[in-house]
Design a protein around this motif. Structure first.
Motif, PDB file in Angstrom:
ATOM      1  N   THR A   1      -4.688  -4.023  11.521  1.00  0.00           N
ATOM      2  CA  THR A   1      -3.490  -3.835  12.350  1.00  0.00           C
ATOM      3  C   THR A   1      -3.763  -4.303  13.777  1.00  0.00           C
ATOM      4  O   THR A   1      -2.904  -4.930  14.410  1.00  0.00           O
TER       5      THR A   1
ATOM      6  N   GLY B   1       0.076   2.107   7.400  1.00  0.00           N
ATOM      7  CA  GLY B   1      -1.224   2.614   6.983  1.00  0.00           C
ATOM      8  C   GLY B   1      -1.201   3.467   5.748  1.00  0.00           C
ATOM      9  O   GLY B   1      -2.183   3.548   5.019  1.00  0.00           O
ATOM     10  N   GLU B   2      -0.102   4.127   5.503  1.00  0.00           N
ATOM     11  CA  GLU B   2       0.014   4.991   4.319  1.00  0.00           C
ATOM     12  C   GLU B   2       1.488   5.333   4.162  1.00  0.00           C
ATOM     13  O   GLU B   2       2.284   5.083   5.077  1.00  0.00           O
TER      14      GLU B   2
ATOM     15  N   THR C   1      -5.117  -5.257   4.621  1.00  0.00           N
ATOM     16  CA  THR C   1      -6.080  -6.192   5.206  1.00  0.00           C
ATOM     17  C   THR C   1      -5.957  -7.549   4.498  1.00  0.00           C
ATOM     18  O   THR C   1      -5.989  -8.602   5.129  1.00  0.00           O
ATOM     19  N   GLU C   2      -5.797  -7.486   3.199  1.00  0.00           N
ATOM     20  CA  GLU C   2      -5.762  -8.716   2.394  1.00  0.00           C
ATOM     21  C   GLU C   2      -4.496  -9.539   2.617  1.00  0.00           C
ATOM     22  O   GLU C   2      -4.510 -10.756   2.459  1.00  0.00           O
TER      23      GLU C   2
ATOM     24  N   ALA D   1      -1.948  -5.191  -5.764  1.00  0.00           N
ATOM     25  CA  ALA D   1      -2.330  -4.644  -4.465  1.00  0.00           C
ATOM     26  C   ALA D   1      -3.140  -3.344  -4.561  1.00  0.00           C
ATOM     27  O   ALA D   1      -3.726  -2.909  -3.580  1.00  0.00           O
TER      28      ALA D   1
ATOM     29  N   LEU E   1       6.584   3.439  -1.629  1.00  0.00           N
ATOM     30  CA  LEU E   1       5.163   3.305  -1.911  1.00  0.00           C
ATOM     31  C   LEU E   1       4.584   4.661  -2.274  1.00  0.00           C
ATOM     32  O   LEU E   1       4.906   5.668  -1.631  1.00  0.00           O
TER      33      LEU E   1
ATOM     34  N   ARG F   1      -2.526   4.771  -3.458  1.00  0.00           N
ATOM     35  CA  ARG F   1      -3.457   3.985  -4.264  1.00  0.00           C
ATOM     36  C   ARG F   1      -3.517   4.495  -5.701  1.00  0.00           C
ATOM     37  O   ARG F   1      -3.422   5.682  -5.940  1.00  0.00           O
TER      38      ARG F   1
ATOM     39  N   ASN G   1      -7.284   7.031   1.010  1.00  0.00           N
ATOM     40  CA  ASN G   1      -6.625   6.629   2.257  1.00  0.00           C
ATOM     41  C   ASN G   1      -6.689   7.834   3.198  1.00  0.00           C
ATOM     42  O   ASN G   1      -5.934   8.777   3.078  1.00  0.00           O
TER      43      ASN G   1
ATOM     44  N   ARG H   1      -8.918   2.893   4.650  1.00  0.00           N
ATOM     45  CA  ARG H   1      -9.359   2.796   3.273  1.00  0.00           C
ATOM     46  C   ARG H   1     -10.843   3.070   3.173  1.00  0.00           C
ATOM     47  O   ARG H   1     -11.641   2.426   3.830  1.00  0.00           O
TER      48      ARG H   1
HETATM   49  O1  PRX Z   1      -2.240   1.867   0.126  1.00  0.00           O
HETATM   50  C1  PRX Z   1      -1.588   1.027   1.041  1.00  0.00           C
HETATM   51  C2  PRX Z   1      -1.660   1.636   2.426  1.00  0.00           C
HETATM   52  O2  PRX Z   1      -2.805   1.075   3.026  1.00  0.00           O
HETATM   53  C3  PRX Z   1      -3.429   0.135   2.162  1.00  0.00           C
HETATM   54  C4  PRX Z   1      -3.982  -1.003   2.953  1.00  0.00           C
HETATM   55  O3  PRX Z   1      -4.968  -0.524   3.804  1.00  0.00           O
HETATM   56  P1  PRX Z   1      -5.658  -1.470   4.874  1.00  0.00           P
HETATM   57  O4  PRX Z   1      -6.094  -2.732   4.215  1.00  0.00           O
HETATM   58  O5  PRX Z   1      -6.688  -0.668   5.553  1.00  0.00           O
HETATM   59  O6  PRX Z   1      -4.514  -1.848   5.860  1.00  0.00           O
HETATM   60  C5  PRX Z   1      -3.862  -0.833   6.557  1.00  0.00           C
HETATM   61  C6  PRX Z   1      -2.921  -1.439   7.572  1.00  0.00           C
HETATM   62  C7  PRX Z   1      -2.059  -2.522   7.044  1.00  0.00           C
HETATM   63  C8  PRX Z   1      -2.333  -0.273   1.208  1.00  0.00           C
HETATM   64  O7  PRX Z   1      -2.853  -0.785  -0.001  1.00  0.00           O
HETATM   65  N1  PRX Z   1      -0.481   1.328   3.234  1.00  0.00           N
HETATM   66  C9  PRX Z   1      -0.422   0.528   4.323  1.00  0.00           C
HETATM   67  N2  PRX Z   1       0.811   0.566   4.863  1.00  0.00           N
HETATM   68  C10 PRX Z   1       1.570   1.384   4.099  1.00  0.00           C
HETATM   69  C11 PRX Z   1       0.744   1.859   3.059  1.00  0.00           C
HETATM   70  N3  PRX Z   1       1.216   2.688   2.119  1.00  0.00           N
HETATM   71  C12 PRX Z   1       2.508   3.048   2.187  1.00  0.00           C
HETATM   72  N4  PRX Z   1       3.343   2.654   3.146  1.00  0.00           N
HETATM   73  C13 PRX Z   1       2.922   1.827   4.132  1.00  0.00           C
HETATM   74  N5  PRX Z   1       3.753   1.460   5.094  1.00  0.00           N
END
Ligand code: PRX
Length: 647
Positions: free
Chosen positions: A313, A389-390, A418-419, A499, A513, A516, A522, A527
């Motif tokens: 982020t 983030g979640e 991240t991906e 994902a 959403l 995971r 999370n 993560r």
């Molecule tokens: O599970 C989802 C959650 O965060 C994961 C990605 O984590 P990371 O690569 O550390 O990146 C976080 C910042 C982009 C996803 O697979 N996640 C992220 N944003 C959301 C989310 N889950 C639900 N709603 C969101 N807005």
């Protein structure tokens, strides 16, 4: 109580359309972007690349797609630092503030685009003087200070890839990442400010440097003022290098597919993956999403993302997206509750922040601190607020809406990873009617579908979230491990990117959403893999075996719960083990609770039954335990868990 509220909201199906006032000046109202992208997503992205990014050589092919490897804007050349700095200065906006920086102790710095460019040019030369060139890797381990931005942009300017490691990670985690990337230079600081104190970084880095043979030079920014050892010939003060470096460093064109950065993230196995992002596609994706998702008007908005540059982020929505768009932003060094629980709101008021982007875990913490904290400040400058983030629970969404947005700011709940490099699923604030807790729809240009376990598309109800076609910001692979890349993301559902998240579609086609579905936890939006924490626990000499699960937690989303079996005759207390994990990975990975148990529940074939352990951790009734080799283990664990929740 919380569950009842959520249920009530879900039943109520409250909807929040953008107001007429907001729509009257929004970039996007209505569906035209969606319609355009649905016609031809490649042409849509090509238009964004053309309009939003400056290229020194035009590309030939928009997208080369050899599943699962994509290349975007092939043949094109550009420089990311040029896009983030020079072009704004050339256009006469050099005097515009790029960064309002606020240190935790209250010191401040105001940095214009022209000043940031000058700093980056000089530091680019300093890096060159240390022998860094195109294709090299540079590690960055810094607090939230402007030099973190300078370091990243300087790498981009000279074609070196950066690998930023969050300052909260341990020396061991830093060493692993440096070694995986064979980085040549490490950029760190003496220390930074956190919770009213200086936390040391250079001493941590020194521990890592004992086992990182690829590092030739270390650059140290003075921030904390703490005493540090400087190894002659290897370690250099940032300010000394800057004093000797020459001022001009023209931005050299880079190929669109030049590696821009590596960022390590947790997967289901123990070893963090170096996620690879490249230049042209990534910059297009983050510039586009930053402009449209936040409805950025660079001339008038003051943007603030509370993330750390150590996470994706921070890369996409503190450094590259906002600066490419020429935004004015706030960067804050410290914690949200120093010196008081209203620190963030005092910053919003002080800089008249208009766009605010944070994480659900932070919002739940603000809820705990109480509405009087934001109420102490004038938040009327805010016009768009975001979450990442979640999953954001409807209750937290409503609180954010009422107490931070004062009922009149669209909320953008942005799903990405991240991906993915940039935001994938989110409302567009002038166009989308939101529902509390739903990330709504894929952005124009993005293909997302929910499938069942056989890969069949689900149009209503729950399943697995997949992405159906390539996008410019997508990861290009895992550093040094193309097989793992294929296996991790592209093998579960043929032809689709999986994902790792569960999702549900409601009657109106809104996406919700669900978190995971794999062995990744999370915690506070970060993560952390269960295996990684287990490996850290087992590396302690007293530990024989460990199982780690994520249990629901009201503030952090999930909390890390560990079940540990000690070696015969060994003894260790819980806090020593928690500290051991902090030393191996970092404080964010410390288990909240550790249960010591003579045995772990296993199937007859010896597989640890994590589902059961999760049920125990969350105090649920256990379902079928007949596959267990020894059912008494679980009964005992349940008794212990019940006991500790009474304590
Ligand atoms: O599970 C989802 C959650 O965060 C994961 C990605 O984590 P990371 O690569 O550390 O990146 C976080 C910042 C982009 C996803 O697979 N996640 C992220 N944003 C959301 C989310 N889950 C639900 N709603 C969101 N807005």
């Amino acid at each position: 109580m919380a569950d009842e509220t959520i249920e009530a909201l879900l039943l109520e199906q409250r909807k929040f359309p953008p107001s007429e006032a907001f729509k009257s000046r929004a970039h996007v109202v209505g569906t035209h972007l969606y319609d355009e992208a649905a016609q031809d997503y490649e042409a849509f992205w090509a238009r964004q690349a053309d309009e939003l990014v400056s290229w020194s050589r035009p590309w030939g092919t928009v997208c080369e797609w050899n599943l699962p490897f994509s290349k975007w804007f092939v043949g094109g050349q550009l420089n990311v630092a040029y896009n983030c700095l020079d072009r704004h200065v050339e256009a006469g906006r050099g005097g515009k503030v790029a960064i309002h920086w606020e240190g935790e102790p209250g010191d401040t710095r105001t940095i214009t685009y022209a000043e940031l460019l000058a700093e980056v040019e000089r530091f680019s030369n300093a890096l060159k003087d240390l022998g860094v060139g195109r294709g090299d890797r540079v590690n960055i381990y810094l607090p939230m200070i402007p030099e973190a931005v300078v370091a990243m942009l300087s790498c981009a300017r000279i074609g070196a890839a950066h690998s930023v490691v969050f300052g909260g990670f341990s020396s061991q985690a830093l060493a692993d990442r440096i070694n995986d990337a064979s980085a040549k230079v490490l950029i760190t600081a003496d220390g930074g400010w956190r919770r009213g104190e200086v936390f040391p970084l250079k001493p941590q880095a020194d521990e890592a440097l004992a086992s990182t043979p690829s590092i030739e030079h270390v650059v140290v920014v003075k921030r904390g003022g703490n005493t540090v050892d400087m190894k002659s010939g290897r370690d250099h003060w940032y300010h000394d290098l800057m004093a000797n470096a020459s001022a001009k460093c023209p931005a050299e064109p880079m190929d669109s597919e030049q590696l821009l950065f590596l960022l390590y993230t947790s997967g289901t196995t123990g070893k963090p993956k170096g996620i690879m992002h490249t230049t042209g596609g990534y910059l297009t994706h983050v510039t586009y999403t930053h402009k449209y998702v936040f409805d950025l008007h660079a001339d008038t908005d003051v943007y603030w993302c509370t993330a750390d540059v150590g996470w994706v982020t921070g890369h996409s929505y503190i450094v590259y997206g906002p600066l490419s768009n020429g935004a004015t932003q706030v960067i804050y060094e410290g914690v949200p509750n120093h010196p008081g629980n209203d620190r963030l709101w005092s910053i919003v008021e002080k800089y008249k922040v208009t766009i605010f982007y944070t994480a659900p875990t932070a919002i739940r913490t603000f809820m705990k601190w109480g509405t009087q904290e934001p109420a102490k400040h004038d938040l009327s400058s805010l016009r768009v607020i975001g979450s990442v983030g979640e999953p954001i629970n409807p209750e937290a969404w409503m609180w954010y809406h009422e107490h931070i947005g004062r009922g009149n700011c669209p909320i953008v709940d942005t799903w990405w990873q991240t991906e993915t490099g940039g935001i994938m699923i989110s409302p567009l604030p002038g166009a989308t009617t939101t529902k509390p807790g739903s990330a709504t729809f894929p952005l124009p240009g993005v293909g997302a579908e929910v499938v069942d376990e056989n890969g069949k598309v689900v149009t209503k109800g729950g399943g697995y979230l997949t992405l159906t076609h390539p996008w410019p910001g997508m990861l290009r692979g895992i550093w040094g491990d193309p097989e793992r890349y294929k296996e991790t993301y592209w093998s579960r559902f043929p032809g689709r990117y999986f994902a790792g998240d569960g999702a549900k579609l409601d009657d109106d086609g809104y996406l919700w959403l669900l978190g995971r579905v794999d062995d990744v936890m999370n915690v506070s939006g970060h993560r952390i893999s269960t295996t990684e924490v287990e490996s850290a626990l087992v590396s302690h000499p007293s530990v024989a075996e460990a199982a780690v699960v994520g249990a629901n937690d009201a503030t952090t989303g999930q909390a890390i719960i560990a079940y540990v079996t000690l070696r015969g005759g060994a003894q260790v207390n819980e806090s020593d083990l928690r500290n051991h994990v902090a030393k191996e990975i970092g404080a964010i990975a410390k288990p909240k609770t550790i249960y010591f148990t003579p045995d772990l529940p296993k199937t007859r074939s010896g597989k640890i039954m994590r589902r059961l352990l999760r049920d125990v951790a969350e105090g649920r009734n256990l379902g079928d335990t007949t596959t267990l080799a020894d059912a008494s283990v679980v009964t005992e664990l349940q008794q212990r868990a019940a006991q500790s929740s009474e304590d």
